[in-house]
Design an enzyme around this catalytic site. Sequence first.
Site, PDB file in Angstrom:
ATOM      1  N   ASP A  67       0.851  -1.184   0.000  1.00 11.84           N
ATOM      2  CA  ASP A  67       0.000   0.000   0.000  1.00 11.84           C
ATOM      3  C   ASP A  67       0.887   1.234   0.000  1.00 11.84           C
ATOM      4  O   ASP A  67       1.995   1.214   0.558  1.00 11.84           O
ATOM      5  CB  ASP A  67      -0.911   0.020   1.233  1.00 11.84           C
ATOM      6  CG  ASP A  67      -2.166   0.860   1.020  1.00 11.84           C
ATOM      7  OD1 ASP A  67      -2.025   2.087   0.872  1.00 11.84           O
ATOM      8  OD2 ASP A  67      -3.266   0.289   0.997  1.00 11.84           O
ATOM      9  N   ASP A  73       3.842   2.502  -4.347  1.00  9.02           N
ATOM     10  CA  ASP A  73       3.068   3.422  -5.179  1.00  9.02           C
ATOM     11  C   ASP A  73       2.885   2.723  -6.514  1.00  9.02           C
ATOM     12  O   ASP A  73       3.859   2.515  -7.250  1.00  9.02           O
ATOM     13  CB  ASP A  73       3.826   4.740  -5.347  1.00  9.02           C
ATOM     14  CG  ASP A  73       3.075   5.749  -6.214  1.00  9.02           C
ATOM     15  OD1 ASP A  73       2.025   5.381  -6.784  1.00  9.02           O
ATOM     16  OD2 ASP A  73       3.547   6.897  -6.330  1.00  9.02           O
ATOM     17  N   LEU A 121      -6.357  -4.074  -5.427  1.00  4.52           N
ATOM     18  CA  LEU A 121      -7.380  -3.198  -4.856  1.00  4.52           C
ATOM     19  C   LEU A 121      -6.921  -1.753  -4.750  1.00  4.52           C
ATOM     20  O   LEU A 121      -7.716  -0.886  -4.366  1.00  4.52           O
ATOM     21  CB  LEU A 121      -7.768  -3.695  -3.451  1.00  4.52           C
ATOM     22  CG  LEU A 121      -8.271  -5.138  -3.337  1.00  4.52           C
ATOM     23  CD1 LEU A 121      -8.445  -5.512  -1.865  1.00  4.52           C
ATOM     24  CD2 LEU A 121      -9.575  -5.322  -4.098  1.00  4.52           C
ATOM     25  N   GLY A 178      -5.992   2.084  -5.244  1.00  2.00           N
ATOM     26  CA  GLY A 178      -6.615   3.154  -6.011  1.00  2.00           C
ATOM     27  C   GLY A 178      -7.474   4.035  -5.129  1.00  2.00           C
ATOM     28  O   GLY A 178      -7.671   3.765  -3.946  1.00  2.00           O
ATOM     29  N   SER A 220     -12.995   6.885  -3.993  1.00  2.00           N
ATOM     30  CA  SER A 220     -14.063   7.875  -4.070  1.00  2.00           C
ATOM     31  C   SER A 220     -14.554   8.088  -5.499  1.00  2.00           C
ATOM     32  O   SER A 220     -13.756   8.370  -6.397  1.00  2.00           O
ATOM     33  CB  SER A 220     -13.581   9.222  -3.520  1.00  2.00           C
ATOM     34  OG  SER A 220     -14.555  10.226  -3.741  1.00  2.00           O
ATOM     35  N   SER A 234     -15.778  -1.464 -10.641  1.00  2.00           N
ATOM     36  CA  SER A 234     -16.810  -0.796  -9.856  1.00  2.00           C
ATOM     37  C   SER A 234     -18.136  -0.767 -10.597  1.00  2.00           C
ATOM     38  O   SER A 234     -18.180  -0.747 -11.834  1.00  2.00           O
ATOM     39  CB  SER A 234     -16.362   0.645  -9.556  1.00  2.00           C
ATOM     40  OG  SER A 234     -17.416   1.404  -8.995  1.00  2.00           O
ATOM     41  N   TYR A 285     -14.386   8.741 -12.389  1.00  2.00           N
ATOM     42  CA  TYR A 285     -14.041   7.537 -11.627  1.00  2.00           C
ATOM     43  C   TYR A 285     -14.516   6.302 -12.403  1.00  2.00           C
ATOM     44  O   TYR A 285     -13.771   5.332 -12.582  1.00  2.00           O
ATOM     45  CB  TYR A 285     -14.694   7.596 -10.254  1.00  2.00           C
ATOM     46  CG  TYR A 285     -14.472   6.365  -9.400  1.00  2.00           C
ATOM     47  CD1 TYR A 285     -13.392   6.288  -8.534  1.00  2.00           C
ATOM     48  CD2 TYR A 285     -15.363   5.292  -9.442  1.00  2.00           C
ATOM     49  CE1 TYR A 285     -13.196   5.167  -7.735  1.00  2.00           C
ATOM     50  CE2 TYR A 285     -15.170   4.171  -8.649  1.00  2.00           C
ATOM     51  CZ  TYR A 285     -14.093   4.117  -7.803  1.00  2.00           C
ATOM     52  OH  TYR A 285     -13.911   2.997  -7.022  1.00  2.00           O
ATOM     53  N   LYS A 317     -12.426   3.170 -14.227  1.00  2.00           N
ATOM     54  CA  LYS A 317     -12.677   1.762 -13.973  1.00  2.00           C
ATOM     55  C   LYS A 317     -13.014   1.012 -15.270  1.00  2.00           C
ATOM     56  O   LYS A 317     -12.760  -0.192 -15.380  1.00  2.00           O
ATOM     57  CB  LYS A 317     -13.797   1.601 -12.946  1.00  2.00           C
ATOM     58  CG  LYS A 317     -13.395   1.980 -11.528  1.00  2.00           C
ATOM     59  CD  LYS A 317     -12.263   1.101 -10.997  1.00  2.00           C
ATOM     60  CE  LYS A 317     -11.977   1.362  -9.526  1.00  2.00           C
ATOM     61  NZ  LYS A 317     -10.917   0.465  -8.981  1.00  2.00           N
ATOM     62  N   ARG A 324     -30.693   3.352  -4.229  1.00  2.00           N
ATOM     63  CA  ARG A 324     -29.706   2.890  -5.213  1.00  2.00           C
ATOM     64  C   ARG A 324     -28.648   2.020  -4.561  1.00  2.00           C
ATOM     65  O   ARG A 324     -28.280   0.949  -5.059  1.00  2.00           O
ATOM     66  CB  ARG A 324     -29.058   4.091  -5.903  1.00  2.00           C
ATOM     67  CG  ARG A 324     -27.967   3.701  -6.938  1.00  2.00           C
ATOM     68  CD  ARG A 324     -26.594   3.612  -6.302  1.00  2.00           C
ATOM     69  NE  ARG A 324     -25.605   3.104  -7.239  1.00  2.00           N
ATOM     70  CZ  ARG A 324     -24.423   2.632  -6.871  1.00  2.00           C
ATOM     71  NH1 ARG A 324     -24.102   2.553  -5.590  1.00  2.00           N
ATOM     72  NH2 ARG A 324     -23.558   2.197  -7.773  1.00  2.00           N
TER      73      ARG A 324
END
Length: 256
Positions: free
Chosen positions: A33, A52, A72, A74, A77, A114, A139, A143, A182
Amino acid sequence: MRKILVTGAAGKIGRDVVSVLGRMEEYQLRLADINYPGLEPFRGTHEVIELDVADMKGCQAVCEGVDVVIHLAGDPSPDGDFYSSLLDGHIKGTYNILRSAKDNRVSRVIVASSAQTIENYPLDHQIQHQSPVRPKNMYGVSKCFVEAVASYFGYSEGLQTIALRIGAYDDLDAQEGKLSARDMSAYLSPADFADLLLKTITAEQLPPFCTLHAISDNRFKRLNLDETKKLVGYEPTADAFALSEIPLFDREETVK
């Protein structure tokens, strides 16, 4: 023992993944990470590395000797800024990890996509596995790139790749508030995600690349689960509507 690299291991989903896989004797974990202090709880139990993913040399090094990658890392948000976050974390980072995995002969890479890839469909429209992507924000666009580059490595370079379209990941049992309609339709419980991930790691006879829908068994589903269940034997049990105590009545019962 199979060695599994988990990138983004200090994140919300990453920590849950480490908790599940760390209890299994057949897996040895390497955790990476950019938030190195966030990996401190795992030091001494698992191998931890500061990474990184925008750095190709770092990605090449961290993929050495690995059997499976769970990518995972990234920005989590949907409001992430393209230049300051998404470009490095999602675009460069995903390519670097997949390139490094292929170069180091990793057998399988699972990447985090996502439900934002399809968020521009009407809310009452259920997304099928063959539905074209339709992102609503940058975003989601980033993805879509994650899925596309994973497909390229799967079909053109022979690296087994799977993209998980993760929905509204949360633990409703531990949450006092309510989700939006939603988010309830796209809800994914930690337990269901763990089931899907474990089955994705071990599934046999998958195509070179596939996209799996990662939501729970919600009463109303934003994404159709038929193909995911068929490919990996996914068996979700949580229902956001039931967990939120939202009843469903027949019309005759509500009209007096």
